[in-house]
Design a protein around this motif. Structure first.
Motif, PDB file in Angstrom:
ATOM      1  N   ALA A  46       0.837  -1.196   0.000  1.00 21.41           N
ATOM      2  CA  ALA A  46       0.000   0.000   0.000  1.00 21.41           C
ATOM      3  C   ALA A  46       0.874   1.249   0.000  1.00 21.41           C
ATOM      4  CB  ALA A  46      -0.887   0.005   1.243  1.00 21.41           C
ATOM      5  N   TYR A  47       0.752   2.057  -1.056  1.00 19.78           N
ATOM      6  CA  TYR A  47       1.455   3.359  -1.001  1.00 19.78           C
ATOM      7  C   TYR A  47       0.467   4.480  -0.713  1.00 19.78           C
ATOM      8  CZ  TYR A  47       0.582   4.862  -6.004  1.00 19.78           C
ATOM      9  OH  TYR A  47       0.047   5.260  -7.202  1.00 19.78           O
ATOM     10  N   SER A  48       1.016   5.636  -0.349  1.00 19.79           N
ATOM     11  CA  SER A  48       0.201   6.772   0.090  1.00 19.79           C
ATOM     12  C   SER A  48      -0.791   6.377   1.185  1.00 19.79           C
ATOM     13  CB  SER A  48      -0.539   7.427  -1.085  1.00 19.79           C
ATOM     14  OG  SER A  48       0.365   7.971  -2.008  1.00 19.79           O
ATOM     15  N   PRO A  49      -0.346   5.607   2.177  1.00 17.50           N
ATOM     16  CA  PRO A  49      -1.292   5.129   3.202  1.00 17.50           C
ATOM     17  C   PRO A  49      -1.819   6.251   4.086  1.00 17.50           C
ATOM     18  CG  PRO A  49       0.968   4.666   3.896  1.00 17.50           C
ATOM     19  CD  PRO A  49       1.034   5.160   2.458  1.00 17.50           C
ATOM     20  N   LEU A  50      -1.106   7.397   4.098  1.00 17.28           N
ATOM     21  CA  LEU A  50      -1.544   8.513   4.946  1.00 17.28           C
ATOM     22  C   LEU A  50      -2.142   9.633   4.104  1.00 17.28           C
ATOM     23  CD1 LEU A  50       1.663   8.617   7.212  1.00 17.28           C
ATOM     24  CD2 LEU A  50      -0.445   7.327   7.602  1.00 17.28           C
ATOM     25  N   GLY A  51      -2.271   9.385   2.806  1.00 16.58           N
ATOM     26  CA  GLY A  51      -2.872  10.387   1.922  1.00 16.58           C
ATOM     27  C   GLY A  51      -1.866  11.304   1.251  1.00 16.58           C
ATOM     28  N   SER A  52      -0.578  11.079   1.495  1.00 17.15           N
ATOM     29  CA  SER A  52       0.484  11.840   0.803  1.00 17.15           C
ATOM     30  C   SER A  52       0.197  13.334   0.740  1.00 17.15           C
ATOM     31  CB  SER A  52       0.702  11.298  -0.615  1.00 17.15           C
ATOM     32  OG  SER A  52       1.336  10.050  -0.568  1.00 17.15           O
ATOM     33  N   GLY A  53      -0.074  13.904   1.893  1.00 14.25           N
ATOM     34  CA  GLY A  53      -0.391  15.333   1.965  1.00 14.25           C
ATOM     35  C   GLY A  53       0.768  16.235   1.566  1.00 14.25           C
ATOM     36  N   ASP A  54       1.967  15.690   1.454  1.00 10.93           N
ATOM     37  CA  ASP A  54       3.130  16.505   1.070  1.00 10.93           C
ATOM     38  C   ASP A  54       3.398  16.465  -0.435  1.00 10.93           C
ATOM     39  OD1 ASP A  54       3.799  13.816   1.241  1.00 10.93           O
ATOM     40  OD2 ASP A  54       5.779  14.157   2.128  1.00 10.93           O
ATOM     41  N   ARG A  55       2.427  15.995  -1.240  1.00 10.96           N
ATOM     42  CA  ARG A  55       2.591  16.096  -2.698  1.00 10.96           C
ATOM     43  C   ARG A  55       2.561  17.559  -3.126  1.00 10.96           C
ATOM     44  NH1 ARG A  55      -2.340  14.137  -4.541  1.00 10.96           N
ATOM     45  NH2 ARG A  55      -2.812  14.423  -2.352  1.00 10.96           N
ATOM     46  N   SER A  56       3.130  17.831  -4.314  1.00 13.87           N
ATOM     47  CA  SER A  56       3.109  19.196  -4.822  1.00 13.87           C
ATOM     48  C   SER A  56       1.662  19.593  -5.136  1.00 13.87           C
ATOM     49  CB  SER A  56       3.960  19.286  -6.093  1.00 13.87           C
ATOM     50  OG  SER A  56       3.400  18.442  -7.081  1.00 13.87           O
ATOM     51  N   ASP A  57       1.430  20.908  -5.135  1.00 13.76           N
ATOM     52  CA  ASP A  57       0.059  21.385  -5.362  1.00 13.76           C
ATOM     53  C   ASP A  57      -0.492  20.932  -6.709  1.00 13.76           C
ATOM     54  OD1 ASP A  57      -0.135  22.502  -2.926  1.00 13.76           O
ATOM     55  OD2 ASP A  57       0.393  24.543  -3.581  1.00 13.76           O
ATOM     56  N   GLU A  58       0.387  20.835  -7.731  1.00 14.32           N
ATOM     57  CA  GLU A  58      -0.118  20.423  -9.063  1.00 14.32           C
ATOM     58  C   GLU A  58      -0.682  19.011  -9.037  1.00 14.32           C
ATOM     59  OE1 GLU A  58       4.011  20.868  -9.994  1.00 14.32           O
ATOM     60  OE2 GLU A  58       3.148  22.223  -8.499  1.00 14.32           O
ATOM     61  N   MET A  59      -0.203  18.210  -8.091  1.00 17.65           N
ATOM     62  CA  MET A  59      -0.692  16.825  -8.033  1.00 17.65           C
ATOM     63  C   MET A  59      -1.978  16.688  -7.220  1.00 17.65           C
ATOM     64  SD  MET A  59       2.454  14.188  -7.646  1.00 17.65           S
ATOM     65  CE  MET A  59       1.380  12.768  -7.739  1.00 17.65           C
ATOM     66  N   LYS A  60      -2.396  17.804  -6.614  1.00 20.94           N
ATOM     67  CA  LYS A  60      -3.560  17.695  -5.714  1.00 20.94           C
ATOM     68  C   LYS A  60      -4.836  18.189  -6.375  1.00 20.94           C
ATOM     69  CE  LYS A  60      -1.129  18.229  -1.376  1.00 20.94           C
ATOM     70  NZ  LYS A  60      -0.910  19.066  -0.211  1.00 20.94           N
ATOM     71  N   ALA A  61      -5.925  17.509  -6.076  1.00 18.78           N
ATOM     72  CA  ALA A  61      -7.230  17.992  -6.535  1.00 18.78           C
ATOM     73  C   ALA A  61      -7.706  19.066  -5.555  1.00 18.78           C
ATOM     74  CB  ALA A  61      -8.216  16.836  -6.546  1.00 18.78           C
TER      75      ALA A  61
END
Ligand code: A2P
Length: 315
Positions: free
Chosen positions: A205-220
């Motif tokens: 399982a990746y991003s198990p915590l929701g990967s809140g530190d992704r760049s803004d472009e990757m976020k909805a």
């Protein structure tokens, strides 16, 4: 902690340290903190851009001799620009050089998507190669060779749907041993898990915590937060645990591996301690109800007008 078993008897600790998004100046320290505090599973990838720093940490820790290389499970992944048959083993050798290792425990095809060799991250449709030009089976056969050559102990894939797995498996006697995919309470993927279990494929399982530190472009816009979810926090309170620990425990208890990323010493330690309690039936039922098929890592960044990739996850 649970372990995942492989056909030859090898075992992998279910909880590992993720290194996606771990900055260059921080990742070596994170890996050292993890190894010195009981982690025996580190998840890497060439595209994370930090394997040389992870390698420095490995060299230092294994060089001291208290922790042996063979007691740690190291995973890495083949980037999308090295899918052509002549590029797979050279890319793997570069990863081994960067990590300062002479073998990997597990090597994965990172995505069922191919780029031209000179492209690190695509900007236009012409940066891609189609899967007709570079079929996944061609890449896979090189993965099998890498295993036969002893460069890696196990081989698998990442971000593969059931359809992609079936397509690959019909053309090879060497089924993938692992599929690493996004998995958490908002994206529980029961069908994929069932398919993998039936076919002897382990799941991470990746991003198990929701990967809140992704760049803004990757976020909805208005992404739901897993760590702030009230049900998760209520269950955390009940167990005297943190929300992160509940999310990690949920994956581990389900029988998958799970690779929370952290570069913070306290949270690295806290995440490994998730193994120390059990979620009960009521907790599991409440978490099961949170599934709404929400993906944080949509793969949409690989879908461009004029290229051959659409609906990468077949969902
Ligand atoms: P940090 O590195 O500062 O600890 P994912 O593993 O889903 O990609 O999520 C990684 C994100 O979650 C990072 O921002 C990481 O920050 C944060 N994080 C890691 N462990 C925890 C935890 N136990 N509680 C809260 N946030 C965490």
């Amino acid at each position: 902690m649970k372990t995942l078993k492989f056909e030859n008897g090898d075992q992998m600790d279910a909880i590992g340290l993720g290194t996606w998004k771990s900055e260059k100046g921080e990742v070596a320290k994170a890996v050292k903190v993890a190894l010195n505090n009981g982690y025996k599973h580190i998840d890497c990838a060439a595209t994370y851009g930090n394997e040389a720093e992870v390698g420095e940490a490995f060299a230092e820790v294994f060089g001291k001799g208290d922790i042996r290389r063979e007691d740690v499970w190291v995973t890495s992944k083949l980037w999308n620009n090295a899918h052509k048959k002549e590029d797979v083993i050279p890319a793997l050798k570069q990863t081994l050089k960067d990590l300062q290792l002479d073998y990997l425990d597990l090597y994965l095809i990172h995505w069922p998507v191919a780029f031209k060799p000179e492209v690190s991250f695509p900007e236009k449709a012409d940066d891609f190669l189609s899967l007709e030009e570079v079929p996944l089976i061609e890449t896979w056969k090189e993965m099998v060779k890498a295993k036969e050559q002893g460069l890696v102990k196990h081989i698998g894939v990442s971000n593969f749907s059931i359809e992609k797995l079936e397509e690959l498996m019909k053309d090879t006697d060497h089924a993938p041993e692992m599929n690493q995919v996004e998995l958490h309470p908002y994206l529980q993927q029961d069908k994929l898990l069932e398919f993998c279990s039936k076919n002897g494929i382990n799941v991470t399982a990746y991003s198990p915590l929701g990967s809140g530190d992704r760049s803004d472009e990757m976020k909805a816009d208005n992404e739901p937060s897993l760590l702030e979810n009230p049900v998760i926090n209520k269950i955390a309170k009940k167990h005297g645990a943190s929300a992160g620990q509940i999310l990690i425990k949920w994956s581990e208890q389900r029988g998958t591996a799970v690779i929370p990323k952290s570069t913070n010493e306290g949270r690295i330690k806290e995440n490994l301690q998730s193994a120390g309690f059990q979620l009960d039936e009521e907790d599991l039922k409440q978490i099961a109800d949170l599934d709404d098929h929400f993906r944080y890592v949509t793969g949409k960044f690989f879908e461009m007008e004029g290229n051959s990739y659409e609906n990468i996850y077949n969902d």
